[in-house]
Design a protein around this motif. Structure first.
Motif, mmCIF file in Angstrom:
data_model
loop_
_atom_site.group_PDB
_atom_site.id
_atom_site.type_symbol
_atom_site.label_atom_id
_atom_site.label_comp_id
_atom_site.label_asym_id
_atom_site.label_seq_id
_atom_site.Cartn_x
_atom_site.Cartn_y
_atom_site.Cartn_z
ATOM 1 N N VAL A 1 -54.295 -1.024 -2.513
ATOM 2 C CA VAL A 1 -54.754 0.289 -2.023
ATOM 3 C C VAL A 1 -55.280 1.158 -3.155
ATOM 4 N N ILE A 2 -54.703 1.024 -4.347
ATOM 5 C CA ILE A 2 -55.075 1.928 -5.449
ATOM 6 C C ILE A 2 -55.867 1.217 -6.551
ATOM 7 N N MET A 3 -55.249 0.240 -7.205
ATOM 8 C CA MET A 3 -55.817 -0.302 -8.431
ATOM 9 C C MET A 3 -57.115 -1.071 -8.198
ATOM 10 N N LEU A 4 -57.167 -1.930 -7.188
ATOM 11 C CA LEU A 4 -58.369 -2.728 -6.945
ATOM 12 C C LEU A 4 -59.585 -1.863 -6.600
ATOM 13 N N PRO A 5 -59.502 -0.982 -5.593
ATOM 14 C CA PRO A 5 -60.698 -0.169 -5.288
ATOM 15 C C PRO A 5 -61.099 0.763 -6.418
ATOM 16 N N MET A 6 -60.126 1.331 -7.158
ATOM 17 C CA MET A 6 -60.474 2.252 -8.230
ATOM 18 C C MET A 6 -61.043 1.512 -9.450
ATOM 19 N N SER A 7 -60.620 0.280 -9.654
ATOM 20 C CA SER A 7 -61.207 -0.528 -10.727
ATOM 21 C C SER A 7 -62.659 -0.855 -10.418
ATOM 22 N N LEU A 8 -62.930 -1.239 -9.168
ATOM 23 C CA LEU A 8 -64.310 -1.516 -8.769
ATOM 24 C C LEU A 8 -65.181 -0.263 -8.878
ATOM 25 N N TYR A 9 -64.610 0.875 -8.494
ATOM 26 C CA TYR A 9 -65.356 2.140 -8.599
ATOM 27 C C TYR A 9 -65.679 2.463 -10.061
ATOM 28 N N ALA A 10 -64.690 2.294 -10.938
ATOM 29 C CA ALA A 10 -64.905 2.576 -12.365
ATOM 30 C C ALA A 10 -65.926 1.637 -12.982
ATOM 31 N N ALA A 11 -66.016 0.402 -12.454
ATOM 32 C CA ALA A 11 -66.969 -0.579 -12.974
ATOM 33 C C ALA A 11 -68.353 -0.429 -12.349
ATOM 34 N N GLY A 12 -68.519 0.545 -11.455
ATOM 35 C CA GLY A 12 -69.817 0.777 -10.840
ATOM 36 C C GLY A 12 -70.062 -0.006 -9.571
ATOM 37 N N GLY A 13 -69.005 -0.540 -8.985
ATOM 38 C CA GLY A 13 -69.142 -1.302 -7.751
ATOM 39 C C GLY A 13 -69.381 -2.777 -8.001
ATOM 40 N N TRP A 14 -69.270 -3.552 -6.915
ATOM 41 C CA TRP A 14 -69.392 -5.010 -7.042
ATOM 42 C C TRP A 14 -70.782 -5.427 -7.536
ATOM 43 N N SER A 15 -71.820 -4.771 -7.039
ATOM 44 C CA SER A 15 -73.182 -5.136 -7.452
ATOM 45 C C SER A 15 -73.384 -4.924 -8.946
ATOM 46 N N ASN A 16 -72.838 -3.836 -9.485
ATOM 47 C CA ASN A 16 -72.951 -3.599 -10.929
ATOM 48 C C ASN A 16 -72.140 -4.621 -11.715
ATOM 49 N N LEU A 17 -70.997 -5.013 -11.145
ATOM 50 C CA LEU A 17 -70.169 -6.031 -11.783
ATOM 51 C C LEU A 17 -70.942 -7.349 -11.887
ATOM 52 N N VAL A 18 -71.639 -7.702 -10.811
ATOM 53 C CA VAL A 18 -72.425 -8.938 -10.794
ATOM 54 C C VAL A 18 -73.544 -8.891 -11.829
ATOM 55 N N SER A 19 -74.187 -7.731 -11.967
ATOM 56 C CA SER A 19 -75.309 -7.620 -12.907
ATOM 57 C C SER A 19 -74.854 -7.536 -14.361
ATOM 58 N N ARG A 20 -73.659 -7.009 -14.613
ATOM 59 C CA ARG A 20 -73.195 -6.801 -15.987
ATOM 60 C C ARG A 20 -72.473 -8.014 -16.574
ATOM 61 N N LEU A 21 -71.806 -8.786 -15.733
ATOM 62 C CA LEU A 21 -71.015 -9.907 -16.233
ATOM 63 C C LEU A 21 -71.839 -11.189 -16.265
ATOM 64 N N PRO A 22 -71.524 -12.096 -17.183
ATOM 65 C CA PRO A 22 -72.226 -13.387 -17.208
ATOM 66 C C PRO A 22 -71.912 -14.200 -15.953
ATOM 67 N N ASP A 23 -72.814 -15.115 -15.620
ATOM 68 C CA ASP A 23 -72.632 -15.939 -14.418
ATOM 69 C C ASP A 23 -71.333 -16.739 -14.473
ATOM 70 N N SER A 24 -70.899 -17.086 -15.660
ATOM 71 C CA SER A 24 -69.683 -17.885 -15.801
ATOM 72 C C SER A 24 -68.464 -17.165 -15.241
ATOM 73 N N HIS A 25 -68.484 -15.830 -15.237
ATOM 74 C CA HIS A 25 -67.353 -15.079 -14.709
ATOM 75 C C HIS A 25 -67.237 -15.167 -13.182
ATOM 76 N N PHE A 26 -68.249 -15.757 -12.535
ATOM 77 C CA PHE A 26 -68.194 -15.939 -11.079
ATOM 78 C C PHE A 26 -68.121 -17.417 -10.711
ATOM 79 N N ASP A 27 -67.910 -18.249 -11.706
ATOM 80 C CA ASP A 27 -67.759 -19.686 -11.517
ATOM 81 C C ASP A 27 -66.282 -20.005 -11.308
ATOM 82 N N LEU A 28 -65.945 -20.607 -10.171
ATOM 83 C CA LEU A 28 -64.545 -20.872 -9.835
ATOM 84 C C LEU A 28 -63.886 -21.863 -10.787
#
Length: 470
Positions: free
Chosen positions: A190-217
């Motif tokens: 309820v708190i940490m996950l949504p606020m972390s995503l907000y601080a990082a600029g949202g999921w789309s910004n996370l995808v654009s800022r992080l290397p592709d390897s960070h989304f590799d399972l």
């Protein structure tokens, strides 16, 4: 950290101490002290089980792995969840009807007295080491948040857990775990996950800022994923602190469904914490020690009051697992080593005293080991390596293969333990090989010694074992 946050955390600590005092009034017998009277309903059981498997190593360790490897950091806790699912689906039914207190007591019924003593030693070391990881985690959090010395932080955190566990046993642990589960679930989802995503600029910004390897399972590596399976999936299926919780359920159905639900919750928890770690790469890109990323993120993005609640959430994750494993270790030592040798005819009052003294000594030992080791994932790896490699095969074959013999079970544990310790010493504690060596040797010893005909060897079935010990 502001005064409001400190007050929130102090209120949390005070609540844990009060619960410990309350638990001491309810725990009048050893059955109540170690198993809460075998009387928990579904919600209580599910909350307690989820609390004990998702400790400080799960929270702090997964956030660290998420920071370093991205979403594939989830595999650490996903394998814990998988272990819970397998336990609930396959093991609860044969396990629940045994009416025992420890894994060693069960092995004693299935094999012989010597196997019971030996497995008690191995399993008590494992549970002690898991408790050590939680004390290390508390030291990490208190150091990062309050600026205390690491050693002082571990003494304070470990001391609080030891206090309420010592007083009320499983009743205190159960009540505190429900409080801790609610705080943990709220703090993370309820708190940490949504606020972390907000601080990082949202999921789309996370995808654009992080290397592709960070989304590799599989970015963390297939070898590492295999190691997590061998350590945590197999280890959790036969873990004393988990088994001890399964015995607290009121019915077999509650034990089974509650375990499965805790496994599903664990997988969701793994994904959430990994994403929080990934957000940390954007918010705090150059942290000195990735093990501090969860606490550092909380300090950076959360407002006063809410910060105190989330830090209480981390403390709850640490304390719930630490108290459960501390009690598990002391139960093994008391029930399977001391009682058969020294206290066979002791009354309930004396056994309660012995249980509390052993809990005190185990807790103090855990705090000392935490100060000595200091690396949360290293300590956990060593603990699970010994458990998975040495105990898994005798337990599973004992349940599902009637030809397994007492001699095979006993020597399987001895030889595989020595193989694992030697392998860890030679190849290093991060190597997967010693675990596989241990499992392979354990399996071979069990099969060979069980099938070799011997004039005095008696194949003990589950039914015969029950009659002999009735």
């Amino acid at each position: 950290m502001q005064l409001l946050d400190i007050i929130v955390i102090l209120i949390y600590f005070g609540t844990m101490i009060v619960i410990g005092l309350y638990g001491s009034m309810k725990a009048k017998t050893t059955e109540e002290y170690v198993l809460a009277g075998r009387n928990l309903g579904f919600f209580m059981f599910f909350g307690c089980m989820a609390a004990v498997i998702l400790g400080g190593a799960s929270t702090i360790g997964t956030a660290k792995l998420g920071y370093q490897y991205g979403i594939s950091g989830m595999w650490f806790v996903v394998m814990i969840g998988l272990g819970m699912l397998l336990l609930g689906i396959f093991m609860i039914r044969p396990l629940y009807g045994e009416k025992v207190k420890t894994i060693s007591e069960l092995l004693g019924k299935r094999y012989n007295t010597e196997t019971r003593y030996l497995s008690a030693v191995v399993a008590s070391i494992y549970t002690l080491m898991v408790s050590v990881t939680q004390v290390i985690g508390m030291g990490t959090v208190f150091h990062a948040v309050l600026g205390w010395d690491d050693h002082v932080s571990m003494l304070v955190g470990g001391g609080i857990v030891l206090f309420y566990t010592l007083l009320g046993g499983m009743w205190s642990v159960t009540i505190t775990d429900i409080v801790q589960f609610v705080i943990k679930a709220t703090g993370i989802f309820v708190i940490m996950l949504p606020m972390s995503l907000y601080a990082a600029g949202g999921w789309s910004n996370l995808v654009s800022r992080l290397p592709d390897s960070h989304f590799d399972l599989t970015h963390i590596g297939l070898t590492q994923i295999l190691q997590y399976f061998l350590l945590y999936t197999l280890g959790l299926i036969i873990s004393q602190d988990i088994w001890q919780r399964t015995f607290t359920a009121k019915t077999e159905r509650i034990s089974r469904t509650g375990s499965i639900a805790a496994g599903v919750f664990s997988i969701a928890y793994a994904i959430a914490i990994s994403i929080i770690g990934m957000c940390g790469v954007v918010v705090i890109p150059n942290i000195d020690n990735p093990q501090n990323i969860f606490a550092a993120m909380a300090l950076k993005i959360l407002p006063p009051g809410v910060l105190g609640l989330v830090l209480a959430c981390v403390c709850s994750a640490l304390m719930s697992t630490s108290s459960g494993t501390l009690l598990a270790s002391s139960t093994l030592i008391t029930n399977d080593i001391l009682k058969p040798f020294f206290f066979q005819n002791a009354d309930e009052k004396r056994l309660m005293t012995v249980s509390r003294v052993v809990t005190l000594l185990v807790g103090l030992t855990g705090i000392v080991f935490a100060i000595w080791i200091q690396d949360v994932l290293v300590a956990l790896d060593v603990a699970y390596a010994i458990l998975s490699g040495a105990i898994f095969v005798p337990v599973v074959l004992g349940f599902f293969w009637k030809r397994a013999t007492a001699k095979a079970g006993f020597y399987s544990i001895i030889i595989s333990t020595l193989v694992i310790i030697a392998g860890l010493a030679i190849e290093g504690i991060t190597s997967t090989n010693p675990i596989m060596y241990g499992i392979a040797v354990s399996f071979l010893v069990m099969i060979i010694l069980s099938l070799i005909p011997a004039s005095k060897e008696v194949v003990v079935s589950n039914e015969t074992a029950k009659q002999e010990h009735s």
